[in-house]
Motif scaffolding. Sequence first.
Motif, PDB file in Angstrom:
ATOM      1  N   TRP A  57       0.834  -1.190   0.000  1.00  0.00           N
ATOM      2  CA  TRP A  57       0.000   0.000   0.000  1.00  0.00           C
ATOM      3  C   TRP A  57       0.871   1.243   0.000  1.00  0.00           C
ATOM      4  O   TRP A  57       1.722   1.434   0.863  1.00  0.00           O
ATOM      5  CB  TRP A  57      -0.925  -0.005   1.209  1.00  0.00           C
ATOM      6  CG  TRP A  57      -1.674   1.273   1.418  1.00  0.00           C
ATOM      7  CD1 TRP A  57      -1.538   2.135   2.460  1.00  0.00           C
ATOM      8  CD2 TRP A  57      -2.678   1.826   0.570  1.00  0.00           C
ATOM      9  NE1 TRP A  57      -2.393   3.188   2.318  1.00  0.00           N
ATOM     10  CE2 TRP A  57      -3.108   3.032   1.153  1.00  0.00           C
ATOM     11  CE3 TRP A  57      -3.244   1.435  -0.638  1.00  0.00           C
ATOM     12  CZ2 TRP A  57      -4.084   3.839   0.588  1.00  0.00           C
ATOM     13  CZ3 TRP A  57      -4.226   2.238  -1.200  1.00  0.00           C
ATOM     14  CH2 TRP A  57      -4.636   3.421  -0.600  1.00  0.00           C
ATOM     15  N   SER A  58       0.639   2.111  -1.017  1.00  0.00           N
ATOM     16  CA  SER A  58       1.377   3.376  -1.142  1.00  0.00           C
ATOM     17  C   SER A  58       0.439   4.482  -1.609  1.00  0.00           C
ATOM     18  O   SER A  58       0.842   5.358  -2.361  1.00  0.00           O
ATOM     19  CB  SER A  58       2.503   3.240  -2.169  1.00  0.00           C
ATOM     20  OG  SER A  58       3.335   2.174  -1.888  1.00  0.00           O
ATOM     21  N   GLY A  59      -0.795   4.411  -1.216  1.00  0.00           N
ATOM     22  CA  GLY A  59      -1.789   5.331  -1.757  1.00  0.00           C
ATOM     23  C   GLY A  59      -2.424   4.686  -2.979  1.00  0.00           C
ATOM     24  O   GLY A  59      -1.810   3.860  -3.649  1.00  0.00           O
ATOM     25  N   ARG A  60      -3.655   5.076  -3.257  1.00  0.00           N
ATOM     26  CA  ARG A  60      -4.425   4.421  -4.313  1.00  0.00           C
ATOM     27  C   ARG A  60      -3.780   4.526  -5.681  1.00  0.00           C
ATOM     28  O   ARG A  60      -3.659   3.540  -6.397  1.00  0.00           O
ATOM     29  CB  ARG A  60      -5.832   5.023  -4.337  1.00  0.00           C
ATOM     30  CG  ARG A  60      -6.894   4.087  -4.758  1.00  0.00           C
ATOM     31  CD  ARG A  60      -8.239   4.698  -4.545  1.00  0.00           C
ATOM     32  NE  ARG A  60      -8.174   6.131  -4.771  1.00  0.00           N
ATOM     33  CZ  ARG A  60      -9.065   6.828  -5.434  1.00  0.00           C
ATOM     34  NH1 ARG A  60     -10.124   6.250  -5.899  1.00  0.00           N
ATOM     35  NH2 ARG A  60      -8.930   8.118  -5.600  1.00  0.00           N
ATOM     36  N   SER A  61      -3.317   5.698  -6.059  1.00  0.00           N
ATOM     37  CA  SER A  61      -2.754   5.885  -7.399  1.00  0.00           C
ATOM     38  C   SER A  61      -1.479   5.083  -7.607  1.00  0.00           C
ATOM     39  O   SER A  61      -1.338   4.365  -8.600  1.00  0.00           O
ATOM     40  CB  SER A  61      -2.459   7.365  -7.658  1.00  0.00           C
ATOM     41  OG  SER A  61      -3.650   8.089  -7.638  1.00  0.00           O
ATOM     42  N   LEU A  62      -0.536   5.207  -6.682  1.00  0.00           N
ATOM     43  CA  LEU A  62       0.732   4.498  -6.828  1.00  0.00           C
ATOM     44  C   LEU A  62       0.538   2.988  -6.711  1.00  0.00           C
ATOM     45  O   LEU A  62       1.152   2.218  -7.455  1.00  0.00           O
ATOM     46  CB  LEU A  62       1.744   4.987  -5.794  1.00  0.00           C
ATOM     47  CG  LEU A  62       3.153   4.432  -5.939  1.00  0.00           C
ATOM     48  CD1 LEU A  62       3.709   4.688  -7.332  1.00  0.00           C
ATOM     49  CD2 LEU A  62       4.059   5.037  -4.876  1.00  0.00           C
ATOM     50  N   THR A  63      -0.341   2.552  -5.820  1.00  0.00           N
ATOM     51  CA  THR A  63      -0.613   1.119  -5.670  1.00  0.00           C
ATOM     52  C   THR A  63      -1.205   0.555  -6.957  1.00  0.00           C
ATOM     53  O   THR A  63      -0.816  -0.527  -7.406  1.00  0.00           O
ATOM     54  CB  THR A  63      -1.547   0.863  -4.469  1.00  0.00           C
ATOM     55  OG1 THR A  63      -0.924   1.392  -3.291  1.00  0.00           O
ATOM     56  CG2 THR A  63      -1.826  -0.601  -4.271  1.00  0.00           C
ATOM     57  N   ALA A  64      -2.121   1.288  -7.589  1.00  0.00           N
ATOM     58  CA  ALA A  64      -2.715   0.846  -8.862  1.00  0.00           C
ATOM     59  C   ALA A  64      -1.648   0.782  -9.951  1.00  0.00           C
ATOM     60  O   ALA A  64      -1.603  -0.169 -10.746  1.00  0.00           O
ATOM     61  CB  ALA A  64      -3.845   1.783  -9.265  1.00  0.00           C
ATOM     62  N   GLU A  65      -0.779   1.770  -9.981  1.00  0.00           N
ATOM     63  CA  GLU A  65       0.306   1.799 -10.965  1.00  0.00           C
ATOM     64  C   GLU A  65       1.217   0.569 -10.808  1.00  0.00           C
ATOM     65  O   GLU A  65       1.582  -0.083 -11.790  1.00  0.00           O
ATOM     66  CB  GLU A  65       1.108   3.088 -10.748  1.00  0.00           C
ATOM     67  CG  GLU A  65       2.032   3.472 -11.846  1.00  0.00           C
ATOM     68  CD  GLU A  65       2.688   4.825 -11.520  1.00  0.00           C
ATOM     69  OE1 GLU A  65       3.927   4.855 -11.470  1.00  0.00           O
ATOM     70  OE2 GLU A  65       1.943   5.813 -11.327  1.00  0.00           O
ATOM     71  N   VAL A  66       1.569   0.253  -9.574  1.00  0.00           N
ATOM     72  CA  VAL A  66       2.413  -0.918  -9.305  1.00  0.00           C
ATOM     73  C   VAL A  66       1.680  -2.198  -9.700  1.00  0.00           C
ATOM     74  O   VAL A  66       2.271  -3.118 -10.271  1.00  0.00           O
ATOM     75  CB  VAL A  66       2.852  -0.959  -7.825  1.00  0.00           C
ATOM     76  CG1 VAL A  66       3.529  -2.277  -7.480  1.00  0.00           C
ATOM     77  CG2 VAL A  66       3.759   0.219  -7.509  1.00  0.00           C
TER      78      VAL A  66
END
Length: 170
Positions: free
Chosen positions: A58-67
Motif C-alpha cells: 500500500w502506497s496510496g491508491r494511485s501508486l498502488t494501482a500503478e504498481v
Amino acid sequence: MQPLDGLSDEAIETALDTLAEEALALMVEEGVAAVACELGRSLDLRYLGQSYTLEIPWSGRSLTAEVFHKRHAERYGHDLDLPLELVNLRLSVQGPGTVIDPACTPADRPAAPFRHCRIADESVRVGCYQRDELAPGQELSGPAIIAEQVATTWLARGCRPEWTRRATCC
C-alpha cells in the motif's frame, strides 16, 4: 470486495489502521512492545471480473494501482484497461525475535512411537512419532515418520536428525 476507484485513500488508511491497532494489541498481550514492531500494509488487487489477485504494498491508491498494472504485465505478459477490484486488505506485524533457552540436557528416555504403519518399499512397520514429544539428544533414526501440527516429515532409512547427533544441546 469493491472497486478500488470507489474508495478513498483515507478509507483504506482507516481500515488498515484498525487492523494495526488490533494486531499491536495482540503483540502486547504476547509481551512484545508495540514500538518494537514493524507493520507491513498491502492490498490484494485484481482486474474486475478476474479470478486471481496480486498482493501489492500500500502506497496510496494511485501508486498502488500503478504498481499493480506493472506487476500484472510482468507476471502475465499484459495489462488490461479494466477497473481494479480490492479483494483483501493485508497487515503484517513483525516484532523482534526472542531467544529461547531450551533445556540443555539430553533426553532421559528413548523416543517412543505413538503408532506403527506400513509404508511402500519398507519391509518393516514404520514408527510414527509426535514432534513435540521428541527432545534434544533423543535417539531416532529412519525409517520413521515425524508428525506435527503443520507438517509431516519422512525420515529415510539410515538418516538421523541433527538433534540426535549431539550428546547435549549446549
